[in-house]
Design an enzyme around this catalytic site. Structure first.
Site, PDB file in Angstrom:
ATOM      1  N   ASP A  67       1.278  -1.327   0.302  1.00 50.16           N
ATOM      2  CA  ASP A  67      -0.083  -0.491   0.063  1.00 50.16           C
ATOM      3  C   ASP A  67       1.065   1.468  -0.054  1.00 50.16           C
ATOM      4  O   ASP A  67       2.036   1.097  -0.025  1.00 50.16           O
ATOM      5  CB  ASP A  67      -0.601  -0.139   0.991  1.00 50.16           C
ATOM      6  N   ASN A 136      -7.969  -3.320  14.290  1.00 52.10           N
ATOM      7  CA  ASN A 136      -9.590  -3.056  13.432  1.00 52.10           C
ATOM      8  C   ASN A 136      -9.482  -4.740  11.800  1.00 52.10           C
ATOM      9  O   ASN A 136     -10.264  -4.992  12.059  1.00 52.10           O
ATOM     10  CB  ASN A 136     -10.194  -2.446  12.956  1.00 52.10           C
ATOM     11  N   HIS A 138      -7.475  -4.590   9.819  1.00 54.65           N
ATOM     12  CA  HIS A 138      -7.724  -4.742   8.844  1.00 54.65           C
ATOM     13  C   HIS A 138      -6.128  -4.975   8.132  1.00 54.65           C
ATOM     14  O   HIS A 138      -4.973  -5.353   8.690  1.00 54.65           O
ATOM     15  CB  HIS A 138      -7.184  -2.646   7.954  1.00 54.65           C
ATOM     16  N   GLU A 143     -10.128  -1.646   5.406  1.00 53.20           N
ATOM     17  CA  GLU A 143     -10.691  -1.561   6.422  1.00 53.20           C
ATOM     18  C   GLU A 143     -11.605  -2.299   6.161  1.00 53.20           C
ATOM     19  O   GLU A 143     -12.559  -2.826   5.280  1.00 53.20           O
ATOM     20  CB  GLU A 143     -10.786  -0.079   6.024  1.00 53.20           C
TER      21      GLU A 143
HETATM   22  C1  GLP Z   1      -0.328  -0.314   8.866  1.00 62.67           C
HETATM   23  C2  GLP Z   1       0.013  -0.624   6.811  1.00 62.67           C
HETATM   24  C3  GLP Z   1       0.047  -2.189   7.083  1.00 62.67           C
HETATM   25  C4  GLP Z   1       0.288  -2.617   8.892  1.00 62.67           C
HETATM   26  C5  GLP Z   1      -0.998  -2.414   9.553  1.00 62.67           C
HETATM   27  C6  GLP Z   1       0.051  -2.689  10.964  1.00 62.67           C
HETATM   28  O1  GLP Z   1      -1.317   0.953   8.780  1.00 62.67           O
HETATM   29  N1  GLP Z   1      -0.684  -0.530   5.780  1.00 62.67           N
HETATM   30  O2  GLP Z   1       0.178  -2.976   6.287  1.00 62.67           O
HETATM   31  O3  GLP Z   1       0.196  -4.010   9.235  1.00 62.67           O
HETATM   32  O4  GLP Z   1      -1.483  -0.964   9.698  1.00 62.67           O
HETATM   33  O5  GLP Z   1       0.797  -1.272  11.470  1.00 62.67           O
HETATM   34  P1  GLP Z   1       2.006  -1.422  12.951  1.00 62.67           P
HETATM   35  O6  GLP Z   1       3.200  -3.045  11.618  1.00 62.67           O
HETATM   36  O7  GLP Z   1       2.351  -0.927  12.748  1.00 62.67           O
HETATM   37  O8  GLP Z   1       1.142  -1.990  13.358  1.00 62.67           O
END
Ligand code: GLP
Length: 240
Positions: A67, A136, A138, A143
């Site tokens: 992303d 959440n 995702h 989302e």
């Molecule tokens: C982010 C990314 C995801 C990631 C997730 C968890 O927003 N878009 O690809 O896996 O949220 O992030 P983190 O590893 O900082 O908890």
């Protein structure tokens, strides 16, 4: 789904690194799907180390990131282009032509999504997709409520996601409201999925992923339907 239980973040990163290194050695032209966020940073540090120690070369590796924020250019320190370059690509011997991320500043975002999806298809699928999970549920930036049939698309970020990611920005207002993400179906097309989960803040999400019903209201639940998922989770994530 195979679950590997580890003590802590470092052991999770270590195990993930060994797994990816083995894959790179095993495959002639490995295609890796990569994630951002805090979770894979330890993995990337270790891959850099392995590359420096000449235990593995990335010369034949291609990558696709999940992303990118809409509106942030490659040089913006909060863009995922910048993150990936700083935390991995500029330190390893990968051919930059083999690195792929969605372009968040493309003039025509829908066309960008279609082009990105086509590139993944042309690459004959991602061999291993590294994933983190949002609180959440995702995956990528898909989302809750995203169709399981979705391919690469533009999303409106949930307020909870913007708040969770505000720690990387000067203020919440600066967190973009939109992103481009591989869709759920794009992620499910990967041959293997390596999901990394660390910390007690993820324990509810992990529990729901493992034991909850498969529902578009909790995007990560779709992973129950994938035939080759490995989850590396630490004690805090497993026990809350
Ligand atoms: C982010 C990314 C995801 C990631 C997730 C968890 O927003 N878009 O690809 O896996 O949220 O992030 P983190 O590893 O900082 O908890």
């Amino acid at each position: 789904m195979e679950i590997i239980k580890v003590k802590d973040y470092d052991e999770m990163s270590e195990k993930a690194c060994s797994y990816i290194v083995e894959k790179i050695k095993e495959l002639q032209e490995p295609v890796l799907g990569l994630a951002t966020g805090s979770t894979p940073e330890g993995l990337y540090d270790r891959l850099i180390q392995q590359n420096k120690e000449q235990n593995v070369s990335f010369k034949n590796v291609s990558t696709f990131n999940l992303d990118e924020y809409v509106g942030l250019g490659n040089d913006d320190p909060n863009s995922y282009h910048y993150y990936m370059n700083e935390k991995l690509f500029k330190h390893i011997d990968i051919d930059k032509n083999n690195v792929n991320l969605p372009n968040g500043v493309a003039k025509d975002l829908d066309k960008e999504c279609q082009d990105y999806e086509k590139k993944i298809i042309d690459a004959k699928k991602v061999d291993v997709q590294v994933l983190g999970i949002g609180i959440n549920g995702h995956i990528g930036f898909n989302e809750p409520g995203t169709a399981f049939t979705s391919r690469t698309h533009v999303v409106d970020l949930d307020e909870s996601t913007r708040e969770a990611n505000a720690r990387f920005f000067a203020s919440l207002e600066e967190v973009p409201k939109k992103a481009i993400t591989m869709g759920i179906d794009s992620i499910m097309q990967s041959k293997e999925i390596l999901l990394l989960v660390s910390g007690s803040s993820k324990s509810e999400a992990l529990d729901r992923l493992l034991n909850g019903e498969v529902s578009e209201e909790f995007p990560a639940s779709i992973l129950q339907k994938h035939s080759n998922v490995m989850i590396i989770a630490d004690e805090a994530a497993l026990n809350g």
